[in-house]
Write a protein that holds these residues in place. Structure first.
Motif, PDB file in Angstrom:
ATOM      1  N   PRO A  64     -13.628   8.892  10.565  1.00 15.93           N
ATOM      2  CA  PRO A  64     -12.586   8.719   9.551  1.00 15.93           C
ATOM      3  C   PRO A  64     -12.333   9.975   8.729  1.00 15.93           C
ATOM      4  CG  PRO A  64     -14.022   6.804   9.602  1.00 15.93           C
ATOM      5  CD  PRO A  64     -14.644   7.824  10.514  1.00 15.93           C
ATOM      6  N   ASN A 114     -16.211  -0.836  -0.311  1.00 17.71           N
ATOM      7  CA  ASN A 114     -14.847  -0.620   0.190  1.00 17.71           C
ATOM      8  C   ASN A 114     -14.937  -0.269   1.673  1.00 17.71           C
ATOM      9  OD1 ASN A 114     -12.886  -0.432  -2.379  1.00 17.71           O
ATOM     10  ND2 ASN A 114     -14.860   0.532  -2.875  1.00 17.71           N
ATOM     11  N   GLU A 117      -5.933   9.399   2.943  1.00 21.64           N
ATOM     12  CA  GLU A 117      -6.333   8.000   3.050  1.00 21.64           C
ATOM     13  C   GLU A 117      -6.428   7.605   4.508  1.00 21.64           C
ATOM     14  OE1 GLU A 117      -3.372   5.860   0.937  1.00 21.64           O
ATOM     15  OE2 GLU A 117      -1.696   6.722   2.041  1.00 21.64           O
ATOM     16  N   THR A 118      -7.224   6.562   4.758  1.00 22.46           N
ATOM     17  CA  THR A 118      -7.386   6.048   6.111  1.00 22.46           C
ATOM     18  C   THR A 118      -8.001   4.663   6.068  1.00 22.46           C
ATOM     19  OG1 THR A 118      -8.325   6.503   8.304  1.00 22.46           O
ATOM     20  CG2 THR A 118      -9.711   6.989   6.431  1.00 22.46           C
ATOM     21  N   PRO A 119      -7.655   3.795   7.010  1.00 27.61           N
ATOM     22  CA  PRO A 119      -8.379   2.533   7.143  1.00 27.61           C
ATOM     23  C   PRO A 119      -9.722   2.777   7.818  1.00 27.61           C
ATOM     24  CG  PRO A 119      -6.707   2.701   8.829  1.00 27.61           C
ATOM     25  CD  PRO A 119      -6.514   3.889   7.934  1.00 27.61           C
ATOM     26  N   LEU A 120     -10.665   1.888   7.590  1.00 31.20           N
ATOM     27  CA  LEU A 120     -11.962   1.939   8.260  1.00 31.20           C
ATOM     28  C   LEU A 120     -12.037   0.792   9.263  1.00 31.20           C
ATOM     29  CD1 LEU A 120     -14.426   2.718   5.307  1.00 31.20           C
ATOM     30  CD2 LEU A 120     -13.399   4.298   6.942  1.00 31.20           C
ATOM     31  N   TYR A 121     -12.486   1.103  10.477  1.00 31.66           N
ATOM     32  CA  TYR A 121     -12.565   0.113  11.535  1.00 31.66           C
ATOM     33  C   TYR A 121     -14.018  -0.262  11.800  1.00 31.66           C
ATOM     34  CZ  TYR A 121      -7.829   1.858  12.181  1.00 31.66           C
ATOM     35  OH  TYR A 121      -6.528   2.247  11.974  1.00 31.66           O
ATOM     36  N   SER A 125     -12.952  -1.318   4.155  1.00 31.98           N
ATOM     37  CA  SER A 125     -11.730  -1.491   4.943  1.00 31.98           C
ATOM     38  C   SER A 125     -10.709  -0.377   4.728  1.00 31.98           C
ATOM     39  CB  SER A 125     -11.067  -2.829   4.602  1.00 31.98           C
ATOM     40  OG  SER A 125     -10.736  -2.875   3.223  1.00 31.98           O
ATOM     41  N   TYR A 126     -10.708   0.241   3.556  1.00 26.60           N
ATOM     42  CA  TYR A 126      -9.688   1.258   3.279  1.00 26.60           C
ATOM     43  C   TYR A 126     -10.235   2.280   2.290  1.00 26.60           C
ATOM     44  CZ  TYR A 126      -5.005   3.165   2.624  1.00 26.60           C
ATOM     45  OH  TYR A 126      -3.919   3.998   2.612  1.00 26.60           O
ATOM     46  N   ILE A 127      -9.928   3.546   2.556  1.00 25.15           N
ATOM     47  CA  ILE A 127     -10.415   4.633   1.714  1.00 25.15           C
ATOM     48  C   ILE A 127      -9.237   5.528   1.316  1.00 25.15           C
ATOM     49  CG2 ILE A 127     -11.782   6.763   1.667  1.00 25.15           C
ATOM     50  CD1 ILE A 127     -13.457   4.286   1.379  1.00 25.15           C
ATOM     51  N   ARG A 128      -9.171   5.828   0.033  1.00 28.12           N
ATOM     52  CA  ARG A 128      -8.164   6.756  -0.491  1.00 28.12           C
ATOM     53  C   ARG A 128      -8.905   7.800  -1.321  1.00 28.12           C
ATOM     54  NH1 ARG A 128      -2.649   6.975  -1.803  1.00 28.12           N
ATOM     55  NH2 ARG A 128      -2.171   8.033  -3.775  1.00 28.12           N
ATOM     56  N   ASN A 149     -10.862   5.946  -4.109  1.00 26.82           N
ATOM     57  CA  ASN A 149     -10.305   4.675  -4.578  1.00 26.82           C
ATOM     58  C   ASN A 149     -10.251   4.629  -6.109  1.00 26.82           C
ATOM     59  OD1 ASN A 149     -10.147   4.040  -1.904  1.00 26.82           O
ATOM     60  ND2 ASN A 149     -11.716   2.473  -1.929  1.00 26.82           N
TER      61      ASN A 149
END
Length: 395
Positions: free
Chosen positions: A327, A360, A379-383, A362-365, A343
């Protein structure tokens, strides 16, 4: 030539000491990196064996191109040069790892040693083969013209490899570097980066066939100018090693790249001059050898001109490593950047970082300051398959 003979030639290449030594060195670097990161950072940060993949794959295209030139243009070397090169390369690898294994060192030193041996009337101890070879010309007599041609051919390969080294050094490879922690004179923890790599070039070269034909008449031979030459595969190793701690990694790699391009252009000019006056070839190889040491010296001098770039930040957390295909890599994070917020939470300590990541998933900013001072938002989503959270190490 039958398929069986092709297999034998391939197997002979695979058992050459220099080829095997390169594998062991790459594997040792891989294991050393994993052990250091695991013991220092208590995690398996990047388990990809890129040291081994780079060893086998990075130099393939260059090897194919040089091999074609070698055979099409008819640029021969001798069996003495072939053997001595491997011995000198093994010695350089044992002494300095990948630091001095580049052909600008190994090719130049090989030719210079042969020149000095010729001046003192010495030869490699290969006379035991003469009993098996029915030719009066077993030990090649390096007359002035003949030896100058050998040096010129060595200069040809060296010049092209120096030039292409500058073209192949890529700034995008800096995410493969891992930080080695140490202390500055003021006692602050800082990160240093050893940029060391080793590439294999399986180079097809021509050698006089009078030594090969009595043992293997089925070997591939070419007739050039009325002489018969055998095709051998030489395991050429291209390596470099230098430490970066006070320069921006991108700038340090760019400077090294420019230095090699300049030296490569000088090498081409020297080759052209030596083509018309062959006695200049051995002098040109010595000049290139000195030039390579100058490149290392210039890098060390640049390292002395700056303060440490990879220590703790006054505000935020310093990024000291980014795992490829993570990520953090997707967000284009680079070594040396400073994370100030995640975030909307301010980052001051590692505890702040781990707490935000834990809650957090699922999503990081992020808000961060790049090495050049620019403040950006990423930013990116986390899988689910994003192991090791974001894929970065921080100070």
């Amino acid at each position: 030539m039958t398929g069986k003979n092709i297999v034998i030639i391939f197997l002979l290449f695979l058992v050459q000491p220099l080829f095997l030594a390169g594998i062991f060195y790459s594997l040792w670097n891989y294991r050393k990196r994993l052990t250091y990161v695991r013991e220092t950072y208590r995690m398996n940060f990047n388990r990809k064996a890129f040291e081994l993949s780079d060893y086998f794959l990075k130099g393939i295209l260059l090897a194919i191109g040089l091999s074609i030139l070698s055979i099409v243009l008819g640029v021969p070397l001798t069996i003495e040069w072939y053997i001595l090169y491997q011995g000198i390369s093994l010695l350089l690898l044992a002494i300095g790892g990948s630091r001095f294994i580049h052909p600008v060192f190994s090719f130049s030193i090989t030719s210079i040693v042969l020149f000095l041996m010729d001046q003192f009337g010495q030869a490699l101890p290969l006379s035991w083969l003469s009993q098996q070879v029915s030719t009066p010309n077993f030990l090649i007599d390096f007359k002035e013209a003949d030896f100058s041609s050998l040096s010129l051919n060595s200069l040809f390969f060296t010049a092209l490899m120096v030039l292409f080294t500058g073209l192949l050094i890529k700034n995008k490879d800096f995410n493969k570097l891992y930080p080695i922690l140490g202390a500055s004179r003021r006692g602050k923890t800082i990160a240093r980066y050893q940029n060391k790599f080793l590439w294999l070039l399986p180079l097809a070269i021509l050698v006089p066939g009078n030594l090969i034909e009595p043992f293997a008449p089925w070997w591939p031979f070419l007739s050039i100018g009325g002489n018969k030459f055998a095709v051998l595969i030489l395991p050429v190793l291209i390596g470099l090693k230098f430490t970066i701690s006070t320069q921006l990694i991108e700038e340090a790699l760019e400077n090294i790249k420019k230095d090699f391009l300049v030296l490569g252009i000088v090498a081409i000019v020297l080759f052209v001059g030596s083509y018309f006056y062959e006695q200049l070839a051995i002098v040109s190889l010595f000049i290139l050898l000195v030039g390579a040491f100058v490149i290392y010296y210039r890098h060390r001098q640049r390292e002395k001109l700056w303060t440490f770039k990879y220590g703790p930040a006054e505000e935020g957390l310093r990024v000291i490593a980014v795992r490829p295909d993570s990520p953090a890599d997707r967000m284009k994070l680079t070594i040396g950047s400073v994370i100030t917020h995640i975030n909307e939470e301010e980052m001051s300590t590692k505890e702040d970082f781990h707490e935000v990541i834990t809650y957090n998933r699922s999503y990081i900013r992020m808000r961060l300051k790049r090495s050049d001072g620019e403040v950006i938002m990423v930013e990116t989503p986390l899988y689910d398959d994003d192991v090791n959270n974001l894929g970065l190490l921080i100070l």
